[in-house]
Design an enzyme around this catalytic site. Structure first.
Site, short mmCIF file in Angstrom:
data_model
loop_
_atom_site.label_atom_id
_atom_site.label_comp_id
_atom_site.label_asym_id
_atom_site.label_seq_id
_atom_site.Cartn_x
_atom_site.Cartn_y
_atom_site.Cartn_z
N THR A 7 -3.00 -3.99 9.94
CA THR A 7 -2.77 -3.33 8.66
C THR A 7 -2.86 -1.83 8.85
O THR A 7 -3.73 -1.35 9.60
CB THR A 7 -3.75 -3.73 7.53
N ILE A 8 -1.98 -1.11 8.19
CA ILE A 8 -2.10 0.35 8.26
C ILE A 8 -3.37 0.81 7.57
O ILE A 8 -3.87 1.89 7.83
CB ILE A 8 -0.88 1.07 7.64
N ASP A 9 -3.92 -0.05 6.68
CA ASP A 9 -5.07 0.37 5.86
C ASP A 9 -6.38 0.46 6.65
O ASP A 9 -7.34 1.07 6.19
CB ASP A 9 -5.29 -0.61 4.69
N ARG B 139 1.90 20.28 -7.32
CA ARG B 139 2.97 19.32 -7.07
C ARG B 139 2.40 18.11 -6.34
O ARG B 139 1.45 18.25 -5.56
CB ARG B 139 4.07 19.93 -6.18
N ARG C 71 0.50 27.19 -4.26
CA ARG C 71 0.36 26.00 -5.09
C ARG C 71 -0.75 25.07 -4.59
O ARG C 71 -1.19 25.18 -3.45
CB ARG C 71 1.66 25.18 -5.05
N GLY D 174 -5.41 -11.16 3.83
CA GLY D 174 -4.78 -12.33 3.21
C GLY D 174 -4.33 -13.33 4.27
O GLY D 174 -4.65 -14.53 4.21
N HIS E 292 5.56 4.04 1.39
CA HIS E 292 6.00 3.14 2.46
C HIS E 292 6.46 3.87 3.72
O HIS E 292 6.65 3.22 4.76
CB HIS E 292 7.12 2.22 1.96
N GLY F 275 -3.43 2.70 1.37
CA GLY F 275 -4.75 2.33 1.88
C GLY F 275 -5.44 1.28 1.04
O GLY F 275 -6.55 0.86 1.35
O1 F6P Z 1 -1.71 -3.27 2.83
C1 F6P Z 1 -0.69 -2.40 3.23
C2 F6P Z 1 -0.11 -1.70 2.05
O2 F6P Z 1 0.87 -0.82 2.54
C3 F6P Z 1 -1.12 -0.99 1.15
O3 F6P Z 1 -1.55 0.23 1.69
C4 F6P Z 1 -0.32 -0.86 -0.11
O4 F6P Z 1 -1.16 -0.78 -1.25
C5 F6P Z 1 0.48 -2.13 -0.14
O5 F6P Z 1 0.55 -2.61 1.18
C6 F6P Z 1 1.87 -1.95 -0.68
O6 F6P Z 1 2.49 -3.18 -0.75
P1 F6P Z 1 4.03 -3.37 -1.12
O7 F6P Z 1 4.79 -3.30 0.16
O8 F6P Z 1 4.07 -4.71 -1.75
O9 F6P Z 1 4.42 -2.26 -2.06
#
Ligand code: F6P
Length: 369
Positions: free
Chosen positions: A147-149, A287, A184, A126, A293, A192
């Site tokens: 990005t962590i993704d 479970r 379990r 973005g 986050h 992601g």
């Molecule tokens: O793009 C990073 C990310 O942490 C994604 O993995 C996740 O879907 C999104 O942001 C979560 O965003 P928010 O902080 O708005 O919950």
């Protein structure tokens, strides 16, 4: 001919990621070394677009002395937002409706008023799409992939990803013992978005027995058969890593919240659904744990710190060399530059025939297909 740079600004946009402060530190150091002054825009571009929140210091001076001790810290000292897109800025009208406006002109005007010559935009898809538009509108801009993704194209990796995977691995390691003690199934949901990088790397690293990623819609019967076969073979517990964006064959992704004007959709919830379904189908207790986050918080790993510092220094070098409209990228063993338009709007999915998927299969990890 471009006039020499004297002042630059930094913006951190989108979800935060460990390593943002290391980039800021690196940009400020490299800029000051060249005699440039550095400024930080607060909270993405809200420092400019939200004077209600930032009446005086929406664009703040950053010096080496101020950022010297932030390289190891998580988060971003500038703040960030993932719903402050200046190209589609959402405003709630008195009647409750939401309108979207292009407010990029205000960013150009604010930076011009402060005699800022160039912008370093640190973010994911973005933010880099916004950076590309600002560049096309005439601003000198360099992007840095965050990005962590790990779903940004044209870079070996983004900073933040390594830290997220390391922490998810540590959490999953801990779940083995409790899952084993109770015999379990533990389902671990990781972030992601629409890519399975975090899930796949975590699952391999933490010896998971199944990994479900968005790129491979899963067949619940095949997953159940795999876990039940483990049970019959005397392995009475299983660990399943599920990406938040994974979906069953012929089914939908699980949404925590639908998107809307100014808001992207929020994924989440598949872990609990899957645990309940696996419990029903296998007859074993299951479970769910949602790491959410937690993967974005905390100090960056050494790898992410170094990547972030390399990116920051490279961004300043790129500006010094006269580049604009590029993203600095990791291309081992070096850092290189790629056009922002080659990155903007493109997602890097896990390649299905790539080594990482093959490795998971060779390790007898069920991918749900
Ligand atoms: O793009 C990073 C990310 O942490 C994604 O993995 C996740 O879907 C999104 O942001 C979560 O965003 P928010 O902080 O708005 O919950």
């Amino acid at each position: 001919m471009l006039h020499p740079i004297r002042r630059i600004a930094i913006s951190t946009g989108g979800g935060d990621a460990p390593g943002l402060n290391a980039v800021i530190r690196s940009v400020v150091f490299a800029a000051e070394k060249r005699g440039w002054e550095c400024f930080g825009i607060r909270e993405g571009f809200n420092g400019i677009l939200r004077p209600d929140r930032y009446p005086v210091d929406g664009i703040t001076r950053l010096t080496m002395a101020q950022v010297d001790h932030i390289g190891h810290l998580g988060g971003t000292i500038l703040g960030t937002t993932n719903h402050g897109n200046p190209l589609k800025f959402a405003t709630t009208m008195p009647d409750g409706s939401v309108t979207e406006t292009d407010r990029s002109g205000e960013i150009h005007a604010a930076l011009k008023a402060m005699e800022i010559d160039a912008l370093v935009c640190i973010g994911g898809d973005g933010t880099l799409t916004i950076a590309n538009v600002l560049h096309q509108q005439g601003m000198r801009v360099v992007g840095i992939p965050k990005t962590i993704d790990n779903d940004l194209d044209k870079t070996f990796t983004t900073f933040g990803f390594d830290t997220a995977v390391a922490f998810a691995t540590e959490c999953t390691d801990r779940l083995h013992s409790t899952a084993g003690s109770h015999q379990r199934i533990m389902v671990v949901e990781v972030m992601g978005r629409y890519a399975g990088w975090i899930a796949l790397h975590t699952g391999i690293s933490a010896n998971a027995h199944a990994i479900l990623i968005p790129e491979i819609p899963y067949d619940i019967e095949k997953l159940t058969a795999h876990l039940s076969a483990r049970d019959r073979a005397g392995h009475h517990y299983s660990i399943v890593i599920v990406a938040e964006g994974a979906n069953p064959l012929g089914g939908e992704r699980v949404l925590h919240e639908k998107g809307g004007a100014g808001y992207v959709e929020r994924l989440g919830g598949i872990g609990e659904n899957l645990a309940q379904e696996l419990q029903r189908k296998t007859g074993k207790e299951a479970r769910a744990v949602v790491l959410g986050h937690l993967l974005r918080g905390g100090s960056p790993s050494a790898f992410d710190r170094v990547s972030a510092m390399r990116f920051g220094a490279a961004a300043v070098r790129a500006l010094d060399e006269g580049h604009s409209g590029i993203m600095v990228a990791l291309a081992y063993p070096d850092v290189n530059y790629v056009a922002l338009e080659e990155v903007a709007g493109r997602m890097k999915s896990v390649p299905l025939n790539g080594d990482i998927v093959q490795t998971a299969r060779d390790l007898n990890i069920c991918l749900g297909d």
